[in-house]
Scaffold this motif. Structure first.
Motif, PDB file in Angstrom:
ATOM      1  N   ARG A 107      20.066   3.139  23.142  1.00 56.17           N
ATOM      2  CA  ARG A 107      20.285   3.084  21.690  1.00 56.17           C
ATOM      3  C   ARG A 107      20.499   1.640  21.245  1.00 56.17           C
ATOM      4  O   ARG A 107      19.937   1.211  20.226  1.00 56.17           O
TER       5      ARG A 107
ATOM      6  N   SER B 246      17.898  -0.126  18.703  1.00 56.35           N
ATOM      7  CA  SER B 246      18.447  -0.422  17.375  1.00 56.35           C
ATOM      8  C   SER B 246      18.596  -1.920  17.132  1.00 56.35           C
ATOM      9  O   SER B 246      18.652  -2.360  15.981  1.00 56.35           O
TER      10      SER B 246
ATOM     11  N   ARG C  58      19.454   3.521  14.750  1.00 54.52           N
ATOM     12  CA  ARG C  58      20.762   3.809  15.356  1.00 54.52           C
ATOM     13  C   ARG C  58      21.332   5.100  14.781  1.00 54.52           C
ATOM     14  O   ARG C  58      21.425   5.271  13.569  1.00 54.52           O
TER      15      ARG C  58
ATOM     16  N   LEU D  86      18.984   8.258  18.758  1.00 58.82           N
ATOM     17  CA  LEU D  86      18.047   7.444  17.985  1.00 58.82           C
ATOM     18  C   LEU D  86      17.423   8.306  16.897  1.00 58.82           C
ATOM     19  O   LEU D  86      17.049   9.455  17.138  1.00 58.82           O
TER      20      LEU D  86
END
Length: 218
Positions: free
Chosen positions: A147, A151, A158, A168
């Protein structure tokens, strides 16, 4: 220009999941009939979770790519949790279409901006997008490190699952990338994992693929 998404009612449309190839080709032929496309004109690609964009014409073989762009040739993208993204724009030489396989690697590596850039290189303007069903940000659980990695590249992805673990949100990431490229999002579908009438790899790894289709009316 039209865009549509199949479900399990149309059957599996992928040749790489262990299904009978003749049955898959017959289903693809029925799809062509349903959109009034010429036999054999609907183009599929061998999707590899990259960011390669193939420019397609009537003689193009199935490319190893995750996006195809054409000057009106009907295009298809297959998924079972990734986002099937369909794009359509207008140019001085007629419509410009794109079909994009936008999974986690594709979103992270910019396959959508690359597809939009390819469309614009063919003169496309007033580009619109349809995001088909895909796994949602409340269901797509991933390790925290993954993640963080994705992100960092695409902040809108995120997310947190409904049960409080790292996740995600690929549709949010896709929407952010498209809007940054000046593309209007017309539609976003529901969650594949939560919808029994859609194929979902997360729900069942031994599964088929549904498709997104974009085409021009004759």
């Amino acid at each position: 220009m039209s865009a549509a998404f199949t479900d399990t009612g149309a059957g599996n449309l992928a040749l790489h999941v262990g299904d009978d190839p003749a049955a898959v080709r017959e289903r693809r032929s029925r799809l062509e009939e349903s959109i009034a496309a010429a036999p054999g004109s609907l183009r599929f690609m061998n999707q590899v979770h990259g960011n390669t964009v193939a420019i397609m014409d009537a003689g193009s073989p199935a490319p190893e790519a995750d996006a195809m762009v054409s000057r009106g040739l009907p295009l298809a993208v297959m998924v079972a949790d990734c986002i099937p993204v369909l794009l359509a724009g207008e140019s001085g030489n007629g419509p410009v279409l794109a079909a994009v396989h936008a999974g986690r690697p594709g979103i992270a590596n910019g396959v959508l901006p690359a597809a939009v850039d390819s469309m614009k290189s063919l003169g496309a303007a007033r580009i619109r997008a349809w995001l088909g069903p895909s796994i949602c940000g409340s269901c797509y659980e991933v390790p925290d490190a993954l993640r963080a990695e994705v992100s960092a590249l695409v902040p809108a992805t995120r997310s947190t699952t409904a049960w409080g673990t790292p996740a995600l949100d690929l549709p949010a990431g896709a929407r952010a990338q498209l809007e940054a490229a000046g593309v209007q999002v017309e539609y976003a579908g529901g969650c594949t994992l939560e919808t029994d009438s859609l194929y979902s790899y997360r729900r069942d790894r031994n599964t088929g693929r549904f498709a997104g289709l974009v085409w021009c009316h004759g």
